[in-house]
Design a protein around this motif. Structure first.
Motif, PDB file in Angstrom:
ATOM      1  N   THR A  40      30.932  45.596  71.865  1.00  0.00           N
ATOM      2  CA  THR A  40      31.349  45.324  73.232  1.00  0.00           C
ATOM      3  C   THR A  40      31.627  43.835  73.358  1.00  0.00           C
ATOM      4  O   THR A  40      31.127  43.040  72.587  1.00  0.00           O
ATOM      5  N   SER A  41      32.406  43.491  74.357  1.00  0.00           N
ATOM      6  CA  SER A  41      32.821  42.109  74.490  1.00  0.00           C
ATOM      7  C   SER A  41      32.119  41.428  75.657  1.00  0.00           C
ATOM      8  O   SER A  41      31.937  42.016  76.698  1.00  0.00           O
ATOM      9  N   GLY A  42      31.724  40.167  75.474  1.00  0.00           N
ATOM     10  CA  GLY A  42      31.119  39.407  76.571  1.00  0.00           C
ATOM     11  C   GLY A  42      32.095  38.420  77.153  1.00  0.00           C
ATOM     12  O   GLY A  42      31.692  37.380  77.685  1.00  0.00           O
ATOM     13  N   LEU A  43      33.385  38.705  77.062  1.00  0.00           N
ATOM     14  CA  LEU A  43      34.398  37.747  77.523  1.00  0.00           C
ATOM     15  C   LEU A  43      34.468  37.700  79.040  1.00  0.00           C
ATOM     16  O   LEU A  43      34.308  38.719  79.715  1.00  0.00           O
ATOM     17  N   THR A  44      34.717  36.508  79.559  1.00  0.00           N
ATOM     18  CA  THR A  44      34.909  36.321  81.001  1.00  0.00           C
ATOM     19  C   THR A  44      36.128  35.423  81.210  1.00  0.00           C
ATOM     20  O   THR A  44      36.741  34.966  80.244  1.00  0.00           O
ATOM     21  N   ALA A  45      36.410  35.141  82.480  1.00  0.00           N
ATOM     22  CA  ALA A  45      37.524  34.240  82.795  1.00  0.00           C
ATOM     23  C   ALA A  45      37.229  32.828  82.316  1.00  0.00           C
ATOM     24  O   ALA A  45      38.133  32.020  82.152  1.00  0.00           O
ATOM     25  N   GLU A  46      35.951  32.524  82.097  1.00  0.00           N
ATOM     26  CA  GLU A  46      35.578  31.189  81.628  1.00  0.00           C
ATOM     27  C   GLU A  46      35.536  31.092  80.104  1.00  0.00           C
ATOM     28  O   GLU A  46      35.227  30.038  79.560  1.00  0.00           O
ATOM     29  N   SER A  47      35.847  32.184  79.420  1.00  0.00           N
ATOM     30  CA  SER A  47      35.956  32.110  77.952  1.00  0.00           C
ATOM     31  C   SER A  47      37.287  31.447  77.611  1.00  0.00           C
ATOM     32  O   SER A  47      38.278  31.606  78.338  1.00  0.00           O
ATOM     33  N   THR A  48      37.304  30.721  76.508  1.00  0.00           N
ATOM     34  CA  THR A  48      38.553  30.040  76.134  1.00  0.00           C
ATOM     35  C   THR A  48      39.555  31.036  75.548  1.00  0.00           C
ATOM     36  O   THR A  48      39.174  32.141  75.107  1.00  0.00           O
ATOM     37  N   ILE A  49      40.807  30.612  75.521  1.00  0.00           N
ATOM     38  CA  ILE A  49      41.847  31.470  74.940  1.00  0.00           C
ATOM     39  C   ILE A  49      41.522  31.738  73.473  1.00  0.00           C
ATOM     40  O   ILE A  49      41.720  32.838  72.967  1.00  0.00           O
ATOM     41  N   GLY A  50      40.987  30.730  72.783  1.00  0.00           N
ATOM     42  CA  GLY A  50      40.585  30.921  71.396  1.00  0.00           C
ATOM     43  C   GLY A  50      39.532  32.002  71.268  1.00  0.00           C
ATOM     44  O   GLY A  50      39.599  32.860  70.370  1.00  0.00           O
ATOM     45  N   GLU A  51      38.561  31.983  72.192  1.00  0.00           N
ATOM     46  CA  GLU A  51      37.507  33.006  72.143  1.00  0.00           C
ATOM     47  C   GLU A  51      38.095  34.391  72.406  1.00  0.00           C
ATOM     48  O   GLU A  51      37.716  35.381  71.779  1.00  0.00           O
ATOM     49  N   TRP A  52      39.024  34.455  73.352  1.00  0.00           N
ATOM     50  CA  TRP A  52      39.679  35.735  73.632  1.00  0.00           C
ATOM     51  C   TRP A  52      40.422  36.242  72.401  1.00  0.00           C
ATOM     52  O   TRP A  52      40.286  37.399  72.015  1.00  0.00           O
ATOM     53  N   LEU A  53      41.217  35.346  71.786  1.00  0.00           N
ATOM     54  CA  LEU A  53      42.044  35.790  70.663  1.00  0.00           C
ATOM     55  C   LEU A  53      41.209  36.161  69.446  1.00  0.00           C
ATOM     56  O   LEU A  53      41.555  37.074  68.702  1.00  0.00           O
ATOM     57  N   ASP A  54      40.103  35.452  69.265  1.00  0.00           N
ATOM     58  CA  ASP A  54      39.285  35.695  68.079  1.00  0.00           C
ATOM     59  C   ASP A  54      38.347  36.892  68.246  1.00  0.00           C
ATOM     60  O   ASP A  54      37.774  37.373  67.275  1.00  0.00           O
ATOM     61  N   ASP A  55      38.195  37.338  69.499  1.00  0.00           N
ATOM     62  CA  ASP A  55      37.339  38.502  69.749  1.00  0.00           C
ATOM     63  C   ASP A  55      38.154  39.779  69.480  1.00  0.00           C
ATOM     64  O   ASP A  55      39.300  39.891  69.908  1.00  0.00           O
ATOM     65  N   PRO A  56      37.564  40.743  68.764  1.00  0.00           N
ATOM     66  CA  PRO A  56      38.334  41.950  68.428  1.00  0.00           C
ATOM     67  C   PRO A  56      38.908  42.661  69.657  1.00  0.00           C
ATOM     68  O   PRO A  56      40.059  43.070  69.661  1.00  0.00           O
ATOM     69  N   VAL A  57      38.109  42.762  70.723  1.00  0.00           N
ATOM     70  CA  VAL A  57      38.590  43.461  71.917  1.00  0.00           C
ATOM     71  C   VAL A  57      39.538  42.556  72.713  1.00  0.00           C
ATOM     72  O   VAL A  57      40.649  42.947  73.082  1.00  0.00           O
ATOM     73  N   GLY A  58      39.073  41.334  72.962  1.00  0.00           N
ATOM     74  CA  GLY A  58      39.876  40.393  73.747  1.00  0.00           C
ATOM     75  C   GLY A  58      41.210  40.101  73.085  1.00  0.00           C
ATOM     76  O   GLY A  58      42.254  40.042  73.746  1.00  0.00           O
ATOM     77  N   GLY A  59      41.188  39.950  71.767  1.00  0.00           N
ATOM     78  CA  GLY A  59      42.425  39.658  71.041  1.00  0.00           C
ATOM     79  C   GLY A  59      43.424  40.783  71.189  1.00  0.00           C
ATOM     80  O   GLY A  59      44.620  40.571  71.355  1.00  0.00           O
ATOM     81  N   LYS A  60      42.886  41.985  71.167  1.00  0.00           N
ATOM     82  CA  LYS A  60      43.771  43.141  71.276  1.00  0.00           C
ATOM     83  C   LYS A  60      44.407  43.210  72.673  1.00  0.00           C
ATOM     84  O   LYS A  60      45.598  43.494  72.835  1.00  0.00           O
ATOM     85  N   ILE A  61      43.589  42.943  73.681  1.00  0.00           N
ATOM     86  CA  ILE A  61      44.107  42.947  75.056  1.00  0.00           C
ATOM     87  C   ILE A  61      45.202  41.892  75.198  1.00  0.00           C
ATOM     88  O   ILE A  61      46.288  42.146  75.724  1.00  0.00           O
ATOM     89  N   PHE A  62      44.910  40.686  74.694  1.00  0.00           N
ATOM     90  CA  PHE A  62      45.860  39.581  74.839  1.00  0.00           C
ATOM     91  C   PHE A  62      47.160  39.879  74.093  1.00  0.00           C
ATOM     92  O   PHE A  62      48.258  39.675  74.600  1.00  0.00           O
ATOM     93  N   ARG A  63      47.017  40.399  72.866  1.00  0.00           N
ATOM     94  CA  ARG A  63      48.218  40.645  72.062  1.00  0.00           C
ATOM     95  C   ARG A  63      49.078  41.738  72.674  1.00  0.00           C
ATOM     96  O   ARG A  63      50.300  41.700  72.606  1.00  0.00           O
ATOM     97  N   SER A  64      48.421  42.676  73.333  1.00  0.00           N
ATOM     98  CA  SER A  64      49.230  43.725  73.941  1.00  0.00           C
ATOM     99  C   SER A  64      50.000  43.178  75.147  1.00  0.00           C
ATOM    100  O   SER A  64      51.152  43.534  75.370  1.00  0.00           O
TER     101      SER A  64
END
Ligand SMILES: NC(=O)c1ccc[n+]([C@@H]2O[C@H](COP(=O)([O-])OP(=O)(O)OC[C@H]3O[C@@H](n4cnc5c(N)ncnc54)[C@H](O)[C@@H]3O)[C@@H](O)[C@H]2O)c1
Length: 362
Positions: free
Chosen positions: A17-41
């Motif tokens: 599961t992901s602990g990403l929030t709006a205060e997570s950096t773009i790098g954290e989003w992209l490097d997170d398996p779930v967040g990265g997938k959301i961003f790439r889509s």
């Protein structure tokens, strides 16, 4: 529909599961398996390459949204965070592999602005573009170092916010368009008989059009704001500085002062012209104690608006933008601008100094 929107996505085979929030950096989003997938889509739906995010890996999702001029709404951010927090990554069930891009070389995130108390004590400084971004960071640094700022901006609202935020300091605001002679006169009148320094920072982007696609309207607007406004205000201030026998002027250029590959033809020409204007000023007025220098920022997180209006421009420039080092903070630019305005740089005249994390040497 992308596979994260698919019914049942993230249910079977869940592993993380992901602990990403709006205060997570773009790098954290992209490097997170779930967040990265959301961003790439999202990127793929809007036809954009992941490389466009490389320079902003160090800033938060919330900051990226605030800089997107409405393209990334609060609702989109909430939706992304909601998906990241509620969904999990499927593995071993036909979900595509998540790729992990190489991390960009980021500017140290721990950088903290260091104010030099009293450096501008007793000095009057005109700052244009003071309502936002680099101009606001510069004006704020000057007043916190004891100076009196004449803050000029086309946005009365931004100026009033700036003055409210720093109400305990000496700030006089002059709202109006730098293209207008009446505004220039008003700014000089507010400053009074002594003007120690001038920071010409107000500027606008073009729309990345190459010459054969560029309109007269874009050319005239960009040249008028980025070059002519700077020229007119400097011309009005110089007699005051000549009379007092000293002064320091900083003109803000750009990476586009140094390269032909980071903007459209109008912005590139205007910012190259900033170098010519400034070199002539440095040469002519150096013997009179008036120094003129150029700061050439690379990418900086500000409110500057930039829209691609040309496929050719977009394809050519995006290749170069993807090699841009991490975006700087406006306060980091203010550090260089205030250094050049101040007596700390007493022997520097006619310099064009990049503040771009080393982009210009690539
Ligand atoms: N942000 C970047 O990545 C970047 C990179 C290179 C150069 N620059 C340059 O830095 C300077 C400051 O830009 P920023 O990024 O802080 O942008 P910004 O949009 O955050 O701030 C610019 C300010 O200038 C004001 N302005 C615009 N047109 C004006 C006009 N006609 N008259 C008076 N004020 C006007 C705007 O209202 C705004 O408050 C510009 O000259 C820009 O070309 C910015």
């Amino acid at each position: 529909m992308n596979d994260l929107d698919a019914p049942g996505a993230g249910v079977a085979g869940a592993q993380s599961t992901s602990g990403l929030t709006a205060e997570s950096t773009i790098g954290e989003w992209l490097d997170d398996p779930v967040g990265g997938k959301i961003f790439r889509s999202i990127l793929s739906e809007s036809g954009q390459q992941e490389s466009v995010l490389q320079p902003v890996r160090g800033i938060t999702l919330a900051k990226l949204a605030s800089l997107s001029n409405g393209q990334m709404t609060d609702a989109m951010v909430a939706d992304m965070v909601g998906k990241a927090q509620s969904r999990t990554l499927q593995t071993g069930s036909g979900v595509a592999e998540v790729s992990h891009p190489e991390s960009a070389v980021s500017a140290p995130q721990s950088w903290v602005e260091q104010v030099t108390p009293g450096r501008f004590a007793g000095k009057t400084v005109i700052v244009t573009g003071a309502g936002s971004g680099i101009g606001k960071a510069t004006a704020s640094r000057i007043v916190r170092e004891g100076g009196r700022v004449i803050a000029v901006d086309v946005s009365a609202e931004r100026l009033s916010t700036f003055r409210d935020e720093y109400h305990e300091y000496t700030i006089e605001t002059v709202a109006g368009d730098i293209r207008e002679e009446s505004l220039i006169k008003e700014a000089c009148d507010h400053a009074g008989p002594v003007i120690d320094c001038l920071a010409n920072i107000a500027g606008i982007m073009d729309n990345f059009t190459p010459l054969h696609e560029m309109t007269d309207e874009v050319w005239e607007r960009v040249m008028a704001v980025n070059l002519e406004g700077m020229m007119r205000l400097s011309r009005a201030v110089l007699p005051v500085m000549l009379n007092q026998g000293y002064g320091s002027i900083v003109n803000v250029g750009s990476e586009a002062t140094l390269k032909g590959s980071v903007a459209g033809v109008a912005y590139t020409t205007s910012k190259h012209a900033v170098a010519g204007l400034s070199k002539s000023m440095a040469f002519m007025y150096g013997p009179h104690g008036i120094r003129t220098n150029v700061v050439a920022p690379g990418g900086v997180t500000t409110n500057i608006e930039a829209h691609f209006a040309s496929q050719m421009g977009s394809e050519r420039v995006n290749k170069i933008l993807s090699s841009m080092p991490a975006m700087a903070q406006a306060e980091q630019l203010a550090g260089l601008i205030t250094y050049l305005l101040s007596d700390d740089s007493a022997n520097i005249n006619g310099a064009i100094i990049p503040s771009d994390g080393g982009w210009s040497v690539q």
